[in-house]
Design a protein around this motif. Structure first.
Motif, PDB file in Angstrom:
ATOM      1  N   ALA A  20      85.288  42.360  76.875  1.00 60.45           N
ATOM      2  CA  ALA A  20      84.200  41.539  77.420  1.00 60.45           C
ATOM      3  C   ALA A  20      84.676  40.752  78.639  1.00 60.45           C
ATOM      4  CB  ALA A  20      83.681  40.598  76.343  1.00 60.45           C
ATOM      5  N   ALA A  23      84.984  43.065  81.577  1.00 61.41           N
ATOM      6  CA  ALA A  23      83.675  43.443  82.102  1.00 61.41           C
ATOM      7  C   ALA A  23      83.092  42.323  82.947  1.00 61.41           C
ATOM      8  CB  ALA A  23      82.747  43.805  80.957  1.00 61.41           C
ATOM      9  N   LEU A  24      83.225  41.079  82.477  1.00 59.36           N
ATOM     10  CA  LEU A  24      82.713  39.947  83.246  1.00 59.36           C
ATOM     11  C   LEU A  24      83.494  39.760  84.540  1.00 59.36           C
ATOM     12  CD1 LEU A  24      81.959  37.371  80.414  1.00 59.36           C
ATOM     13  CD2 LEU A  24      80.325  38.666  81.778  1.00 59.36           C
ATOM     14  N   THR A  27      82.459  42.285  87.109  1.00 59.87           N
ATOM     15  CA  THR A  27      81.202  41.990  87.795  1.00 59.87           C
ATOM     16  C   THR A  27      81.392  40.922  88.854  1.00 59.87           C
ATOM     17  OG1 THR A  27      80.571  40.396  86.090  1.00 59.87           O
ATOM     18  CG2 THR A  27      79.744  42.633  85.849  1.00 59.87           C
ATOM     19  N   LEU A  42      77.174  46.759  85.304  1.00 61.44           N
ATOM     20  CA  LEU A  42      78.389  46.236  84.669  1.00 61.44           C
ATOM     21  C   LEU A  42      78.055  45.090  83.715  1.00 61.44           C
ATOM     22  CD1 LEU A  42      80.933  46.323  87.631  1.00 61.44           C
ATOM     23  CD2 LEU A  42      80.862  47.794  85.617  1.00 61.44           C
ATOM     24  N   LYS A  43      77.103  44.258  84.080  1.00 59.14           N
ATOM     25  CA  LYS A  43      76.687  43.177  83.177  1.00 59.14           C
ATOM     26  C   LYS A  43      76.061  43.763  81.899  1.00 59.14           C
ATOM     27  CE  LYS A  43      75.708  39.733  86.731  1.00 59.14           C
ATOM     28  NZ  LYS A  43      74.637  38.988  87.420  1.00 59.14           N
ATOM     29  N   ALA A  46      78.835  45.042  79.655  1.00 58.09           N
ATOM     30  CA  ALA A  46      79.517  43.924  79.010  1.00 58.09           C
ATOM     31  C   ALA A  46      78.646  43.342  77.903  1.00 58.09           C
ATOM     32  CB  ALA A  46      79.864  42.857  80.032  1.00 58.09           C
ATOM     33  N   ILE A  50      79.519  43.236  73.817  1.00 56.98           N
ATOM     34  CA  ILE A  50      79.551  41.958  73.097  1.00 56.98           C
ATOM     35  C   ILE A  50      78.539  41.966  71.950  1.00 56.98           C
ATOM     36  CG2 ILE A  50      79.095  39.490  73.309  1.00 56.98           C
ATOM     37  CD1 ILE A  50      80.229  39.731  76.180  1.00 56.98           C
TER      38      ILE A  50
END
Length: 176
Positions: A20, A23-24, A27, A42-43, A46, A50
């Motif tokens: 996670a 991924a954040l 972005t 991408l958001k 993520a 999650i």
């Protein structure tokens, strides 16, 4: 110190958190040339990771909560059941004892030697002559014996049903 099985849930949680975070970070670090669609994608990835992890953990917790937890019960001692051999006076086999009586008499043995059709014919003849009032079933029972005895007495053959040859004579007089 924790065992390998206890560390496994922690490892899963850590790996999920790391994915996670990456991924954040991806972005945020997306190049400026990347359009809004790529960052939104991408958001979404993520968020999916999650939410999937959260749902898995909730399902595991629910499954563990539904599993009934028993209380430990101290084992109770039970006296073992030992084999006790029968006494000498006690009968050890289960074969019924033979009784010398109606079913072992010469008349019964002679009756049983006939075919089922002939046995019913004997009972039918005794019934027609008024000696037998039972079912015409070909079975030598008390009613058949009483009817045969009465028939033999009336015919002067009462002593004959005590032997097999005499019983055959009486039966043959009924069916032939």
């Amino acid at each position: 110190m924790k065992g390998p099985m206890q560390m496994l849930p922690n490892l899963r949680t850590l790996s999920t958190a790391a994915i996670a975070a990456l991924a954040l970070a991806a972005t945020a670090a997306a190049p400026v040339q990347a359009g809004q669609r790529e960052r939104d994608f991408l958001k979404g990835v993520a968020a999916t990771v999650i939410v999937g992890t959260v749902l898995q953990n909730m399902n595991k917790q629910r499954a563990q909560a539904q599993t009934p937890r028993g209380y430990y019960q101290q084992p109770a001692y039970q006296q073992p059941q030992y084999y006790v051999p029968p006494s000498r006076n006690q009968q050890t086999n289960f074969v019924p004892q033979a009784h010398h009586g109606l079913t072992t008499s010469a008349a019964a043995q002679a009756f049983k030697s006939y075919s089922p059709t002939e046995r019913r014919a004997i009972q039918r003849q005794l019934s027609r002559q008024g000696y037998y009032y039972g079912a015409i079933d070909g079975v030598f029972g008390p009613a058949t014996y009483r009817a045969l005895s009465s028939y033999a007495v009336d015919r002067g053959l009462s002593g004959r049903i005590d032997s097999a040859s005499g019983a055959y004579t009486v039966y043959d007089s009924l069916i032939y």
